[in-house]
Design an enzyme around this catalytic site. Structure first.
Site, PDB file in Angstrom:
ATOM      1  N   TYR A 133      28.929  42.150  12.696  1.00  0.00           N
ATOM      2  CA  TYR A 133      27.857  43.085  13.014  1.00  0.00           C
ATOM      3  C   TYR A 133      27.043  42.658  14.232  1.00  0.00           C
ATOM      4  O   TYR A 133      26.622  43.502  15.011  1.00  0.00           O
ATOM      5  CB  TYR A 133      26.894  43.213  11.824  1.00  0.00           C
ATOM      6  CG  TYR A 133      27.489  43.849  10.599  1.00  0.00           C
ATOM      7  CD1 TYR A 133      27.422  45.224  10.385  1.00  0.00           C
ATOM      8  CD2 TYR A 133      28.132  43.076   9.645  1.00  0.00           C
ATOM      9  CE1 TYR A 133      27.964  45.806   9.255  1.00  0.00           C
ATOM     10  CE2 TYR A 133      28.688  43.649   8.512  1.00  0.00           C
ATOM     11  CZ  TYR A 133      28.600  45.016   8.324  1.00  0.00           C
ATOM     12  OH  TYR A 133      29.150  45.589   7.209  1.00  0.00           O
ATOM     13  N   GLU A 209      34.785  44.919   8.157  1.00  0.00           N
ATOM     14  CA  GLU A 209      33.466  45.552   8.158  1.00  0.00           C
ATOM     15  C   GLU A 209      32.903  45.520   9.573  1.00  0.00           C
ATOM     16  O   GLU A 209      32.981  44.502  10.252  1.00  0.00           O
ATOM     17  CB  GLU A 209      32.463  44.821   7.251  1.00  0.00           C
ATOM     18  CG  GLU A 209      32.603  45.096   5.780  1.00  0.00           C
ATOM     19  CD  GLU A 209      31.454  44.483   4.977  1.00  0.00           C
ATOM     20  OE1 GLU A 209      30.327  44.379   5.517  1.00  0.00           O
ATOM     21  OE2 GLU A 209      31.685  44.102   3.819  1.00  0.00           O
TER      22      GLU A 209
END
Length: 306
Positions: A133, A209
């Site tokens: 992220y 992710e």
């Protein structure tokens, strides 16, 4: 180490918990984690893989780090901190022992593997999952007296401070996301994938992710959640950088945006939303956000290009 996450075990000066040992328990817990993984892989490869033709791997939560300054100390600190991150788990699984960067600092605090445990670790991964992220700065604390250690657990024993700002300026163009360590730095996904590729001989990877969270005072109405232009810009920029490293040879087999729907975030509950689809948590009604429509068009364009 800090006692932030369950089961809330820690000790001073890292945190104030009812019980725990921040100097030893993180390494014992990780050791047991690695051995549990090795056992699961052995069982799958011996009993099931030949019939099911499946793949078995492991997913790593990753942060990319950049040196706070161009000094040799900060560059070495960045390399050291990276070793205390993904390689802490993957080096034993791929190479049979903990990273030498960790051994040099921790010595006997790092457990050792028995011959039988090394045998189990010989059942290799089929893929590495990469959750990514954000990117942060790393500052050396080994040669900097009085250096404030960062609030990420592994950075403490690596003797590195972490921060999202340099001279008051965020590492990304801004920090629109409410999680304090989440910054929009698209280069980070390219660099962490390249790092994993080089350290682990380009084992197949999946980005398991990658996403953008909404939350805070600016979301008073449903329409505020649905018009998620920030998420669209984030995904577009990160996917562009990921495509570049794939063209450069990284064996990335797939990508999963986090998440299809708004969900319960384990420390933040329902206050943050990562979903492409808005969920009314009272009625369970789901509505596509602007990013869901953008992502659908993006996938259709990929399919048509093939």
């Amino acid at each position: 180490m800090l006692g932030t996450y369950p089961p809330e075990r820690c000790s001073p000066p890292y945190g104030s918990c009812a019980r725990g040992d921040s100097g030893a328990e993180p390494y014992l817990a990780t050791h047991n984690f690695v051995l549990a993984h090795a056992t699961a892989v052995e069982i799958y490869k011996r009993k099931y893989q030949s019939k099911q033709k499946g793949l078995i791997g492991i997913v790593m939560a990753t942060t990319w780090y950049e040196p706070l300054t161009d000094s040799p100390e900060d560059r070495l600190a960045t390399e050291r901190l990276l070793a205390f991150d993904v390689p802490w788990f993957l080096d034993p699984i791929v190479y049979g022992d903990y990273p030498p960067e960790m051994r040099q600092l921790l010595g006997s605090r790092l457990p050792t593997f028995s011959p039988e445990e090394r045998r189990k670790l010989g059942y290799k991964l089929d893929f590495i999952g990469v959750n990514h992220y954000t990117t942060l700065y790393a500052k050396d604390c080994m040669f900097s007296p009085g250096c404030p250690l960062g609030q990420q657990s592994h950075s403490q024993h690596a003797l590195v401070a972490v921060t999202g700002e340099r001279n008051g300026i965020p590492i990304g163009p801004s920090n629109p996301m409410p999680m304090p360590t989440f910054y929009v730095v698209p280069d980070g996904i390219a660099k962490i994938v390249t790092y994993v590729m080089k350290r682990y001989n380009n084992l197949p990877m999946f980005v398991t992710e990658n996403g953008y969270e909404q939350g805070g005072d600016g979301y008073a109405h449903v329409e505020d959640w649905l018009d998620d232009q920030g998420r669209i810009q984030y995904l577009d920029a990160y996917l562009t950088k990921l495509a570049e490293v794939i063209r450069d040879g990284a064996d990335v087999r797939g990508y999963f945006v986090w998440s299809l729907i708004d969900n319960f975030e384990w420390l933040y509950g329902y206050t943050l939303r990562f979903g492409l689809h808005y969920v009314d948590f009272q009625t369970q009604e789901r509505k596509p956000k602007s990013s869901a429509l953008w992502y659908k068009r993006f996938l259709q364009s990929l399919h048509e290009a093939q």
